[in-house]
Enzyme design. Structure first.
Site, PDB file in Angstrom:
ATOM      1  N   GLY A   1      -4.497   6.503   4.053  1.00 62.28           N
ATOM      2  CA  GLY A   1      -5.239   7.711   3.687  1.00 62.28           C
ATOM      3  C   GLY A   1      -4.836   8.168   2.303  1.00 62.28           C
ATOM      4  O   GLY A   1      -4.337   7.381   1.498  1.00 62.28           O
ATOM      5  N   SER A   2      -4.998   9.455   2.067  1.00 61.53           N
ATOM      6  CA  SER A   2      -4.787   9.959   0.705  1.00 61.53           C
ATOM      7  C   SER A   2      -3.298  10.177   0.407  1.00 61.53           C
ATOM      8  O   SER A   2      -2.486  10.353   1.323  1.00 61.53           O
ATOM      9  CB  SER A   2      -5.546  11.274   0.532  1.00 61.53           C
ATOM     10  N   THR A   3      -2.978  10.205  -0.864  1.00 59.36           N
ATOM     11  CA  THR A   3      -1.581  10.387  -1.281  1.00 59.36           C
ATOM     12  C   THR A   3      -1.020  11.743  -0.844  1.00 59.36           C
ATOM     13  O   THR A   3       0.093  11.787  -0.299  1.00 59.36           O
ATOM     14  CB  THR A   3      -1.459  10.161  -2.803  1.00 59.36           C
TER      15      THR A   3
ATOM     16  N   THR B   1      -1.718  13.554   1.760  1.00 58.20           N
ATOM     17  CA  THR B   1      -1.412  13.498   3.197  1.00 58.20           C
ATOM     18  C   THR B   1      -0.181  12.614   3.427  1.00 58.20           C
ATOM     19  O   THR B   1       0.686  12.946   4.249  1.00 58.20           O
ATOM     20  CB  THR B   1      -2.625  12.974   3.994  1.00 58.20           C
ATOM     21  N   GLY B   2      -0.091  11.506   2.706  1.00 59.82           N
ATOM     22  CA  GLY B   2       1.085  10.629   2.820  1.00 59.82           C
ATOM     23  C   GLY B   2       2.373  11.388   2.508  1.00 59.82           C
ATOM     24  O   GLY B   2       3.399  11.202   3.174  1.00 59.82           O
TER      25      GLY B   2
ATOM     26  N   GLU C   1      -0.070   3.473   3.179  1.00 56.29           N
ATOM     27  CA  GLU C   1      -1.091   2.827   2.336  1.00 56.29           C
ATOM     28  C   GLU C   1      -1.966   3.942   1.790  1.00 56.29           C
ATOM     29  O   GLU C   1      -2.822   4.468   2.496  1.00 56.29           O
ATOM     30  CB  GLU C   1      -1.946   1.865   3.181  1.00 56.29           C
TER      31      GLU C   1
ATOM     32  N   CYS D   1     -10.074   1.557  -0.689  1.00 59.09           N
ATOM     33  CA  CYS D   1      -8.868   1.948  -1.425  1.00 59.09           C
ATOM     34  C   CYS D   1      -8.628   1.035  -2.618  1.00 59.09           C
ATOM     35  O   CYS D   1      -8.315   1.495  -3.703  1.00 59.09           O
ATOM     36  CB  CYS D   1      -7.673   1.951  -0.493  1.00 59.09           C
TER      37      CYS D   1
HETATM   38  P1  NAD Z   1      -6.924  11.768   4.426  1.00 61.02           P
HETATM   39  O1  NAD Z   1      -5.536  11.694   3.911  1.00 61.02           O
HETATM   40  O2  NAD Z   1      -7.686  12.996   4.186  1.00 61.02           O
HETATM   41  O3  NAD Z   1      -6.959  11.570   6.009  1.00 61.02           O
HETATM   42  C1  NAD Z   1      -6.439  10.423   6.617  1.00 61.02           C
HETATM   43  C2  NAD Z   1      -5.948  10.760   8.010  1.00 61.02           C
HETATM   44  O4  NAD Z   1      -4.835  11.650   7.945  1.00 61.02           O
HETATM   45  C3  NAD Z   1      -6.983  11.426   8.904  1.00 61.02           C
HETATM   46  O5  NAD Z   1      -6.863  10.855  10.196  1.00 61.02           O
HETATM   47  C4  NAD Z   1      -6.530  12.871   8.908  1.00 61.02           C
HETATM   48  O6  NAD Z   1      -6.928  13.561  10.079  1.00 61.02           O
HETATM   49  C5  NAD Z   1      -5.034  12.728   8.855  1.00 61.02           C
HETATM   50  N1  NAD Z   1      -4.320  13.888   8.329  1.00 61.02           N
HETATM   51  C6  NAD Z   1      -4.777  14.858   7.505  1.00 61.02           C
HETATM   52  N2  NAD Z   1      -3.779  15.732   7.205  1.00 61.02           N
HETATM   53  C7  NAD Z   1      -2.678  15.304   7.842  1.00 61.02           C
HETATM   54  C8  NAD Z   1      -1.322  15.748   7.885  1.00 61.02           C
HETATM   55  N3  NAD Z   1      -0.917  16.840   7.229  1.00 61.02           N
HETATM   56  N4  NAD Z   1      -0.446  15.036   8.611  1.00 61.02           N
HETATM   57  C9  NAD Z   1      -0.820  13.928   9.262  1.00 61.02           C
HETATM   58  N5  NAD Z   1      -2.087  13.456   9.268  1.00 61.02           N
HETATM   59  C10 NAD Z   1      -3.007  14.121   8.556  1.00 61.02           C
HETATM   60  O7  NAD Z   1      -7.643  10.479   3.822  1.00 61.02           O
HETATM   61  P2  NAD Z   1      -9.164  10.055   3.984  1.00 61.02           P
HETATM   62  O8  NAD Z   1      -9.965  11.042   3.184  1.00 61.02           O
HETATM   63  O9  NAD Z   1      -9.491   9.821   5.398  1.00 61.02           O
HETATM   64  O10 NAD Z   1      -9.195   8.621   3.251  1.00 61.02           O
HETATM   65  C11 NAD Z   1      -9.435   8.484   1.872  1.00 61.02           C
HETATM   66  C12 NAD Z   1      -8.165   8.167   1.130  1.00 61.02           C
HETATM   67  O11 NAD Z   1      -7.488   7.093   1.763  1.00 61.02           O
HETATM   68  C13 NAD Z   1      -8.397   7.688  -0.286  1.00 61.02           C
HETATM   69  O12 NAD Z   1      -7.449   8.283  -1.145  1.00 61.02           O
HETATM   70  C14 NAD Z   1      -8.150   6.199  -0.221  1.00 61.02           C
HETATM   71  O13 NAD Z   1      -7.767   5.584  -1.411  1.00 61.02           O
HETATM   72  C15 NAD Z   1      -7.109   6.106   0.828  1.00 61.02           C
HETATM   73  N6  NAD Z   1      -7.127   4.796   1.457  1.00 61.02           N
HETATM   74  C16 NAD Z   1      -6.092   3.949   1.200  1.00 61.02           C
HETATM   75  C17 NAD Z   1      -6.080   2.686   1.731  1.00 61.02           C
HETATM   76  C18 NAD Z   1      -4.944   1.726   1.458  1.00 61.02           C
HETATM   77  O14 NAD Z   1      -4.813   0.742   2.158  1.00 61.02           O
HETATM   78  N7  NAD Z   1      -4.120   1.971   0.490  1.00 61.02           N
HETATM   79  C19 NAD Z   1      -7.123   2.285   2.558  1.00 61.02           C
HETATM   80  C20 NAD Z   1      -8.156   3.177   2.818  1.00 61.02           C
HETATM   81  C21 NAD Z   1      -8.130   4.444   2.260  1.00 61.02           C
END
Ligand code: NAD
Length: 470
Positions: free
Chosen positions: A221-223, A225-226, A243, A277
């Site tokens: 997911g997004s940086t 959130t990571g 990731e 991503c």
């Molecule tokens: P996001 O971070 O908004 O959400 C991802 C997940 O995290 C969702 O299930 C969400 O409910 C959960 N979440 C949200 N807040 C949280 C918290 N505080 N604690 C724990 N979990 C939480 O990301 P997104 O919008 O779903 O995805 C898009 C992003 O993901 C882009 O930045 C993209 O580059 C990245 N991405 C990376 C890869 C990779 O392999 N590097 C692959 C796909 C997407």
């Protein structure tokens, strides 16, 4: 999509204690189904079930786990049409791409099934034998994004199981149904509690990251959130695979064969409407070929057909959600305001769906938001350069480091430049290609840890050294 899908805790289908929430079809911008909303109490139940199941599952043999993973792959194959339909409806991508995603899920599952976890001998001498064993970690929490929801669920869950862990998975609230169905199919095959799935809008992700019985989180997911997850994970020193986002740059070297590479550049930048991503997100082209290549890219964009995912012959669907639609629209508007030229290829449907035409931005420069920020959408800024070292520096100036690419005819020169890129994967005459046997992950703010291959599998283990004095 007419069927109802439930959460699964300890092998049982359960409703959400917090009711339901509506899920939007991005091609119409209208809600099409209600998804269960889990409580934190239900997360505790799922983690307890996974912890109980772990007691036996960790001792299952490699052969048993291999066989079960192949059975899961069979199940995905048998239900491929339904899974693809769910993906198109909730994610928005064109049906052939959804079918490819399901096919990838099968392939990855079978590949992961066949991986081995050998015992390594560190010393074998007269008085000593030292062995290095790999043990499963325990309950793994998987938190998923919305772009490739089924594929990424498989990337998380299958190696976790293959290594002997049990799993609690939480899909993105925006694309929950494919994962609910996947876990339902898995539970036809696996012992109860080995894989559990919960859905909700906001609370369960943070609660998983802080949960003291979850031993590892794998997150895509997004940086930002990571970063949240990493902070919460400190409470019980969870292992992490993160990731995160990317803003991959590609460099086209002078003298490149543009006819050979233009289509590849377009496809890898716009894969999944650019919501990938490791898609190519900034393209640096030598000034001697700038006009010729951008003309080709604009022409390819104009040939695309944008529409609802089930429509025959379309190559582009909508963006997945309103927030992403607004973000990409604003980046395009900002590029225009900054003096860049915006070339929108193909007409978009006249409805409320989140459609944006594949867009090439010429006259783009570093410092423009469309270049500096991850767009995660169907727009590619193209930047002219005169000095290769300056182009490499510009690509590396990003705080992200997921992928990068070099395009040219002299492979030795390409390789030399690729070695200077600060990223987890450097492609030559390609981009965005991920494979089950090639470790994949980012550096810098794109996260850490790898997925895929032997290295990816071992991320779901801890080392135990057995030191034998003979
Ligand atoms: P996001 O971070 O908004 O959400 C991802 C997940 O995290 C969702 O299930 C969400 O409910 C959960 N979440 C949200 N807040 C949280 C918290 N505080 N604690 C724990 N979990 C939480 O990301 P997104 O919008 O779903 O995805 C898009 C992003 O993901 C882009 O930045 C993209 O580059 C990245 N991405 C990376 C890869 C990779 O392999 N590097 C692959 C796909 C997407």
């Amino acid at each position: 999509m007419t069927q109802q899908y439930s959460m699964i805790i300890n092998g049982q289908a359960v409703a959400g204690e917090q009711g339901t929430y509506p899920v939007i079809n991005p091609a119409t911008a209208k809600a099409f189904a209600e998804c269960p909303c889990a409580s934190v109490n239900q997360l505790d139940q799922a983690v307890d079930a996974a912890e109980t199941a772990f007691k036996e599952w960790q001792h299952s043999s490699h052969e048993e786990r291999k066989t079960l993973l192949h059975k899961i792959a069979d199940k995905i194959e048998e239900n491929a049409a339904e899974l693809a339909e769910i993906i198109v409806t909730e994610q928005g991508k064109p049906l052939p791409l959804a079918q490819m995603e399901v096919g990838g899920a099968v392939g990855w599952t079978r590949y992961t099934a066949e991986l081995e976890i050998p015992v390594e001998i560190v010393e074998d001498s007269e008085h000593k034998l030292i062995e290095m064993h790999r043990k499963p970690i325990g309950v793994v929490g998987s938190i998923l994004p919305w772009n490739w929801p089924l594929m990424i669920a498989v990337w998380h869950i299958m190696p976790a199981l293959r290594a002997g862990n049990t799993v609690v998975v939480k899909p993105s609230p925006l694309t929950p149904f494919n994962t609910l169905r996947l876990v339902e199919l898995m539970n036809d095959v696996l012992p109860a509690g080995v894989v559990n799935v919960l859905t909700d809008e906001t609370e369960i992700g943070p609660a998983m990251s802080a949960h003291d019985k979850i031993r590892k989180i794998v997150f895509t997911g997004s940086t930002p959130t990571g970063q949240h997850i990493m902070r919460s994970a400190a409470s019980n020193l969870k292992r992490l695979t993160l990731e995160l986002g990317g803003n991959d740059g590609g460099i086209v070297l002078p003298g490149a064969d543009l006819d050979a590479i233009a289509e590849g550049i377009f496809q890898t930048a716009f894969l999944n409407m650019g919501q990938t991503c490791a898609a190519l997100k900034r393209l640096y082209v030598h000034e001697s070929q700038y006009e010729e290549l951008t003309d080709k890219l604009i022409a390819i964009a104009a040939q695309q057909k944008v529409g609802q995912g089930f429509e025959e012959g379309i190559s582009f669907g909508p963006l997945q959600n309103k927030m992403q639609y607004d973000l990409v629209s604003n980046l395009i508007a900002d590029a225009k305001a900054c003096g860049a030229k915006v070339h929108a290829g193909a007409d978009i449907p006249e409805n409320e769906g989140y459609f944006i035409a594949p867009t090439i931005v010429t006259g783009a420069q570093d410092g423009m938001a469309v270049v500096d920020k991850e767009q995660f959408g169907p727009v590619l800024p193209v930047i002219a350069y005169s000095d290769i070292d300056a182009a490499v520096a510009a690509v590396n100036a990003s705080e992200n480091g997921l992928g990068g690419s070099v395009w040219g005819t002299d492979l030795e020169q390409c390789q030399q430049i690729a070695s200077k890129l600060e990223c987890g994967t450097a492609w030559i005459n390609g981009h965005a290609e991920v494979l089950p046997h090639a470790p994949f992950g980012g550096c810098k703010m794109s996260g850490f840890g790898v997925e895929f291959g032997q290295e990816g599998l071992l991320e779901y283990t801890t080392i135990q050294v057995v030191n034998i004095n003979r």
